[in-house]
Structure formats: structure tokens, C-alpha cells
Write an enzyme that holds these catalytic residues in place. Structure first.
Site, PDB file in Angstrom:
ATOM      1  N   ASP A   1       0.843  -1.187   0.000  1.00 19.90           N
ATOM      2  CA  ASP A   1       0.000   0.000   0.000  1.00 19.90           C
ATOM      3  C   ASP A   1       0.885   1.246   0.000  1.00 19.90           C
ATOM      4  OD1 ASP A   1      -2.338   1.791   0.780  1.00 19.90           O
ATOM      5  OD2 ASP A   1      -3.278  -0.167   0.994  1.00 19.90           O
TER       6      ASP A   1
ATOM      7  N   HIS B   1      -3.596   5.850   3.887  1.00 18.78           N
ATOM      8  CA  HIS B   1      -4.349   4.734   3.318  1.00 18.78           C
ATOM      9  C   HIS B   1      -3.817   3.379   3.798  1.00 18.78           C
ATOM     10  CE1 HIS B   1      -5.893   2.014   0.136  1.00 18.78           C
ATOM     11  NE2 HIS B   1      -6.836   2.917  -0.055  1.00 18.78           N
TER      12      HIS B   1
ATOM     13  N   ASN C   1     -13.721   0.418  -7.033  1.00 18.95           N
ATOM     14  CA  ASN C   1     -14.708   1.423  -6.597  1.00 18.95           C
ATOM     15  C   ASN C   1     -15.393   2.106  -7.789  1.00 18.95           C
ATOM     16  OD1 ASN C   1     -13.918   0.899  -3.939  1.00 18.95           O
ATOM     17  ND2 ASN C   1     -12.355   2.497  -3.990  1.00 18.95           N
TER      18      ASN C   1
ATOM     19  N   SER D   1     -11.085  -0.896  -0.813  1.00 17.49           N
ATOM     20  CA  SER D   1      -9.748  -0.912  -0.205  1.00 17.49           C
ATOM     21  C   SER D   1      -9.799  -1.293   1.261  1.00 17.49           C
ATOM     22  CB  SER D   1      -9.101   0.472  -0.317  1.00 17.49           C
ATOM     23  OG  SER D   1      -8.678   0.738  -1.621  1.00 17.49           O
TER      24      SER D   1
END
Length: 436
Positions: free
Chosen positions: A203, A233, A317, A382
Site C-alpha cells: 500500500d 491509506h 470502486n 480498499s
């Protein structure tokens, strides 16, 4: 039978009925308790010898059982009122226990009559008092230095009939917990917390506040994969893994820069680094992706799967943009689980990408999570994927040699069915309430 004999028979029948024992009953002391605290159940109509206890359907450790008293420890459960069932030789005695969940263990709220100041035992200290004339009482905030919060609440209320004590609940804006929704507390109560399993979070990096093992930064090509992304994130994803698998070791692998760009070359290097450096049971979490597949990444993921490393990948998404296939989640690889996102009512999140490749779903909308700057709210597949990665860690703790294909099959077999198309939720919501 004549009238006189009937009159004589009636009292005898009533006396016999009075001798037939009914269901036993139980009184709990204290009636509120934290997970792990001891609670005493006083039985009426039954002996405590050999008694077994369940709280909220989960077995509880019996510390002692003699005479009419059973002492048990509260199993790991979410907070709130929970039914208690005590199995005795005379039947089941039932009661209700208020399990104290997300609370501050060092603070207590005490309601008392307006204008009064409480006189407190040594383990309590008065932090503040606020007269609330509109509500008709004074609210005192107490500091508590003891270790048994449930007993402390009961002790305070025993000081004065007018005293009412409450825990200091710690609420959140999100209103639900992804870990609780998928049954993680039940798995924890069965002894599964991810111990001995590594979860590699590929990530934006992971903040140093998160317990972690040695990782690597492929953006800056150094061994310090700090999270430079605004809001964090990767840190949020890692903390969601830990919500489900609190004893799993996080391996931070930075493959996305401070702007959120995750170059496929970095991701390929990151996957191969995990393959080369994994020690023991390991899970890959990929909360990233795009619309263009990369063959080199598919080969890297095949290498990971061949080494026994399962993969949780965000489904994407783009649900409101026509649901284009999202890679690497859309790769047709057994053992790679593509994860869609759910709303709090367990319906598919509108943004969650639909597709035949979606395998499972997990909470991913309005989800309370923790970033480098503290609690926040997370939205996106996520953040559904790390919950599944955490679930994979629990399965691997229970069965360390479980192949990725069998792990995926088990997760799907025990998933909670949902009344929505499989393109949105796959086999349903990942569910740890019964297995592993």
C-alpha cells in the site's frame, strides 16, 4: 369421588405440585462486566456442581462451581446486554449480563442528586462535577485506578441509593465495526487472533505507530516504508487487518506514493519481495488496482499462491462508472479473493464494482478505522479487503498449511449468504462467527 373426598384431594394435589421443582434461576454479581472479568452467579433451585456457562452463545470459562455459586469469566464478545445460560443438573438457569465493550476503563460517570459531592473510596478520584438542572441531577466524572470495572460500578451504587453509575462509553461517528460485523470477536473467543501469521500490506506504507515487522519501500527504494499518503491509506488498511487479527504480524510494503499512484512495477517488486522474504504462514493484502492488467503481476501472484500465500484484493470502486474490471482482483487465480464492499445494512455499496470475478463481500462503507492522525471513517473496497485478509490470517493460524485454494473454498463455504446478485457480493459476507 364424593364431595368430601374431593375437598381432601385438592390440598394434597396442590401440595404435590408445590414440590415439583421449576426451572432454576440465577442472580449475577456484578450485573455488568468487562470481557475477562469474573462474574458470580448465585443459583436458586439447583446446585452449582458441574455447571456449564454460556454468555451470548459463547462458552465461558468456569473458575469455580460449588454450593449455589458459579464463578465464570466473561468471554470475548461485543458490548451490550447478553443472555447468560447456566446448564445445571436441574435445568438451565437464565440471566442477562451487560457486557462492557468499547469503554474507557479508567473513567466512570456517576449521577447523584443536584448539589451533592460524592464521598468516594480510595480507588476513585473526582475529576469534575457538572450540575445538570435541566435533567435533574449532577453528573460526576470519576477516575478509576482499579482493575474490575464491573464491580466498581456496583460498589459505587452501593454507597447511596441515589447514586447511579455508568461506564464512559467510547462511541464513534461510524456506528459499526467491520470486525464485529464479520464475527471476529467470536473467533477471538475461540482462541484465534492471527498469532504466528504475517499479513503483508502492499500500500502507501504503514505508520510507525502500528506494530509491524521489517518491510520495504519500493517507491524510495529504502527499508523504511513510512506512510506519506494524506490520511494514511496503508495505515488504515493495516489497522483494519489488526481489528480482525490483532496478533498477526504486519509486513509493511510501500508500493504507492504520496499522491496515491501505485506503479505496477512497484507492486510486482513488492509481491516478489514478500515471496522471497515470507517466513511462515503469510497473507497478501492488495487494496489497490486499475483497469489494465499486467502479465508480470499475474505471474508474481501465481508465484505467491504457489508458495501457499493467499491474496485478498479490492474489487474496485467503479460501481457508478459501469463497473470496469479491476485488476489484480479480476485475475482468474484460485486463492486470490476479490472483495466487494457492503454498507451498514449489508447491502452492496453503490461504489463497489460489480463483476463475475467478485468472490466475497465485507464491510467497506462508513467504516470506523484508524489512520496516522487517529480515528476516521473509511469508504471503499480498499477497506473491505483488509478485513478478509485478517480473516485469512485467522484461518491460517488454525490450519497453518492450508493451501490458498482450500482457504478460499472454506471462506466461501462459511460466508453469510446475502440476498443480492453474486456480481455484487460473490458468495456473501465473510463470516467468522462459527469457523475457523
Amino acid at each position: 369421588m364424593g364431595p368430601r373426598r374431593l375437598l381432601l384431594a385438592l390440598p394434597l394435589a396442590l401440595a404435590l405440585a408445590a414440590c415439583i421443582p421449576g426451572e432454576p434461576t440465577a442472580t449475577l454479581r456484578p450485573g455488568r462486566a468487562l470481557v475477562g472479568e469474573a462474574v458470580e452467579a448465585i443459583l436458586t433451585g439447583a446446585s452449582a456442581e458441574g455447571a456449564r456457562v454460556a454468555v451470548g452463545g459463547e462458552p465461558a470459562e468456569v473458575v469455580s462451581a460449588s454450593g449455589e455459586r458459579v464463578v465464570f469469566r466473561v468471554p470475548e464478545l461485543p458490548g451490550g446486554p447478553k443472555p447468560v445460560e447456566i446448564q445445571t443438573s436441574r435445568g438451565v438457569a437464565r440471566a442477562t449480563l451487560e457486557v462492557l465493550g468499547q469503554v474507557d476503563r479508567s473513567r466512570i460517570l456517576l449521577r447523584l442528586p443536584l448539589g451533592e459531592t460524592p464521598k468516594l473510596p480510595p480507588e476513585f478520584r473526582l475529576l469534575e462535577t457538572t450540575p445538570l438542572a435541566g435533567c435533574g441531577y449532577t453528573l460526576a466524572v470519576l477516575g478509576y485506578s482499579g482493575e474490575t470495572l464491573g464491580q466498581a460500578l456496583e460498589e459505587l451504587e452501593a454507597l447511596d441509593p441515589d447514586y447511579k453509575a455508568d461506564p464512559e462509553s467510547l462511541w464513534s461517528l461510524g456506528g459499526w465495526s467491520g470486525g464485529e460485523a464479520i464475527g471476529a470477536p467470536q473467533a477471538h473467543a475461540r482462541g484465534h487472533k492471527g498469532r504466528g501469521v504475517q499479513v503483508a500490506v502492499l500500500d502507501t506504507g504503514v505508520d510507525g505507530s502500528v506494530p509491524q515487522g521489517p518491510g520495504y519501500d519500493f517507491v524510495e527504494d529504502d527499508p523504511t516504508p513510512q506512510d506519506a499518503f494524506p490520511g494514511g491509506h496503508g495505515t488504515q488498511a493495516a489497522n483494519l487487518v489488526r481489528e480482525v487479527a490483532p496478533e498477526a504480524a504486519i509486513l509493511p510494503v510501500r508500493v504507492c506514493d504520496e499522491g496515491g499512484t501505485c506503479r505496477s512495477s512497484w507492486v510486482v517488486k513488492g509481491v516478489c519481495w514478500v515471496v522471497e522474504n515470507a517466513k511462515g504462514p503469510t497473507v497478501l493484502n492488495l487494496s489497490l488496482g486499475g483497469d489494465t492488467p499486467v502479465g508480470a503481476l499475474k505471474l508474481a501472484l501465481q508465484a505467491a499462491l504457489a508458495q501457499g500465500i493467499p491474496v485478498a484484493a479490492a474489487a474496485g470502486n467503479q460501481g457508478a462508472q459501469g463497473s470496469p474490471a479491476h485488476y489484480p482482483a479480476a485475475f482468474d487465480l484460485t486463492g486470490l479473493v476479490a472483495v466487494g464492499a457492503l454498507q451498514e445494512d449489508l447491502s452492496p455499496a453503490p461504489f463497489s464494482t460489480r463483476g463475475a470475478y467478485v468472490d466475497l463481500a465485507a464491510p467497506g462503507a462508513g467504516l470506523p478505522c484508524i489512520g496516522p492522525n487517529g480515528p476516521t471513517t473509511c469508504n471503499g473496497t480498499s477497506f473491505a479487503a483488509p478485513l478478509v485478509a485478517g480473516a485469512m490470517a485467522l484461518w491460517l493460524e488454525a490450519q497453518p498449511g492450508l493451501p490458498p485454494a482450500q482457504l478460499q473454498q472454506d471462506l466461501e463455504a462459511w460466508a453469510r449468504p446475502l440476498p443480492y446478485p453474486s456480481q455484487a457480493v460473490g458468495k456473501g459476507m465473510v463470516d467468522l462467527s462459527q469457523k475457523p
